[in-house]
Scaffold this active site. Sequence first.
Site, PDB file in Angstrom:
ATOM      1  N   ASP A   1       0.827  -1.208   0.000  1.00  0.00           N
ATOM      2  CA  ASP A   1       0.000   0.000   0.000  1.00  0.00           C
ATOM      3  C   ASP A   1       0.856   1.250   0.000  1.00  0.00           C
ATOM      4  O   ASP A   1       2.034   1.221   0.355  1.00  0.00           O
ATOM      5  CB  ASP A   1      -0.949   0.009   1.203  1.00  0.00           C
ATOM      6  CG  ASP A   1      -0.229   0.137   2.538  1.00  0.00           C
ATOM      7  OD1 ASP A   1       0.768  -0.583   2.740  1.00  0.00           O
ATOM      8  OD2 ASP A   1      -0.670   0.943   3.383  1.00  0.00           O
TER       9      ASP A   1
ATOM     10  N   GLU B   1       0.105  -1.220   5.631  1.00  0.00           N
ATOM     11  CA  GLU B   1       1.168  -0.806   6.556  1.00  0.00           C
ATOM     12  C   GLU B   1       1.068   0.672   6.872  1.00  0.00           C
ATOM     13  O   GLU B   1       1.297   1.099   8.011  1.00  0.00           O
ATOM     14  CB  GLU B   1       2.542  -1.132   5.949  1.00  0.00           C
ATOM     15  CG  GLU B   1       3.716  -0.950   6.917  1.00  0.00           C
ATOM     16  CD  GLU B   1       4.351   0.434   6.899  1.00  0.00           C
ATOM     17  OE1 GLU B   1       5.256   0.686   7.716  1.00  0.00           O
ATOM     18  OE2 GLU B   1       3.942   1.283   6.077  1.00  0.00           O
TER      19      GLU B   1
END
Length: 412
Positions: free
Chosen positions: A82, A177
């Site tokens: 991400d 994350e």
Amino acid sequence: MNKEHILNRFISYVTVDTESDPNNPAFPSTEKQWNLAKQLEKELNEIGLSDVELDENCYIMATLPSNIDYKVPTIGFVAHIDTSPDFTGKDVKPQVHENYDGKDILLNKEQNIVLSPDYFDDLLQYKGQTIITTDGTTLLGADDKAGVTEIVSAMEYLIQHPEIKHGKIRICFTPDEEVGKGAHLFDVEKFGAEWAYTMDGSQIGELEYENFNAAGAIVTINGKIVHPGYAKGKMINSMLITNEFIAMLPENEVPEKTSGYEGFFHLHDMEGKVEQTTLQYIIRDHDLDLFEKRKELMQTIANQLNNKLGTDLIEVKIKDQYFNMKEKVVPVMHIVDIVEDVMKEMNIEPLIKPIRGGTDGSQLSYKGLPCPNIFAGGHNFHGRYEYVPLESIIKATEVIVGIAQKVAVNFS
């Protein structure tokens, strides 16, 4: 290693929008993260890895089997797919600047957006190299798609060069994350490594095994709205009380005035009206005692103002987010020493310093998987000025290969 192949791989990752969403409790927090996850699943199978698995929570795990006839520790490498919600990751248009001349890089002529070494002097380290930037309208996504690129490229290289001896290697790519959830559903037992490394640092040479202790705080200040013409003795303006609260925190203990091991209070969001104001803080400190004192200070200030006001108008809610991985890594410092030795053998100066933030590795270390952090090569993460030298991506890939070799030798 084939520079063009690695460059094309990196570009194929960053042009997939994987921005995560801090306000969505779903896992992953955005459906679009599945697009890169599925692309990686296909690619890992194509390059010849074993046990490739994309689970229901968008974690991708795979195995590079050992090619030696004796047992060594199984190690792992981890990166996240991400990108940060701090700045848009939609329609990333990477720009490749070969043989960087040390001067300003024009990112966007129409909007006059310039990446300048006068402001970002780290650029001057990379004169003569290939610099990958954005067009100034998005972030780049080197955080952490550079790390993903490096892990995939290192595994592919080891498969193509069986003369390089190594033990069993596990890899994992995680979602979310950037919104603090990347390790929450990570199955450490299934991963099956004795230790791992996140490829999620910044400039070349970084090697980190300390990070902040972290908490989030929501401060709610309540007031009373009354017609201003008739408000004397009745109106309570929550925004004015908020000013007092903010002023009672140490003015120099903020991100823009701290570095190294210095902790801070960071006000990152504020919404207010007369009747109610809400502040959102993050609290950070490497020292656990100082971290606890920071949390206590916020509550103490609230108590003092409530006493002054004669009523409990201020409420503070604090939630711990992650802790300093140092406590879990120091007992197994050989896992850091291995990386330091590999870097020195490659003529890379190890830059051992504390992370002024956190990675999946900090949470994984507390889940039983000690997990220092290694450079991925990027700079200026989470914004339009993000860039990464291609040569740093290649060096990080070589470091992964070197670690695999070093573990096989050290435990023979």
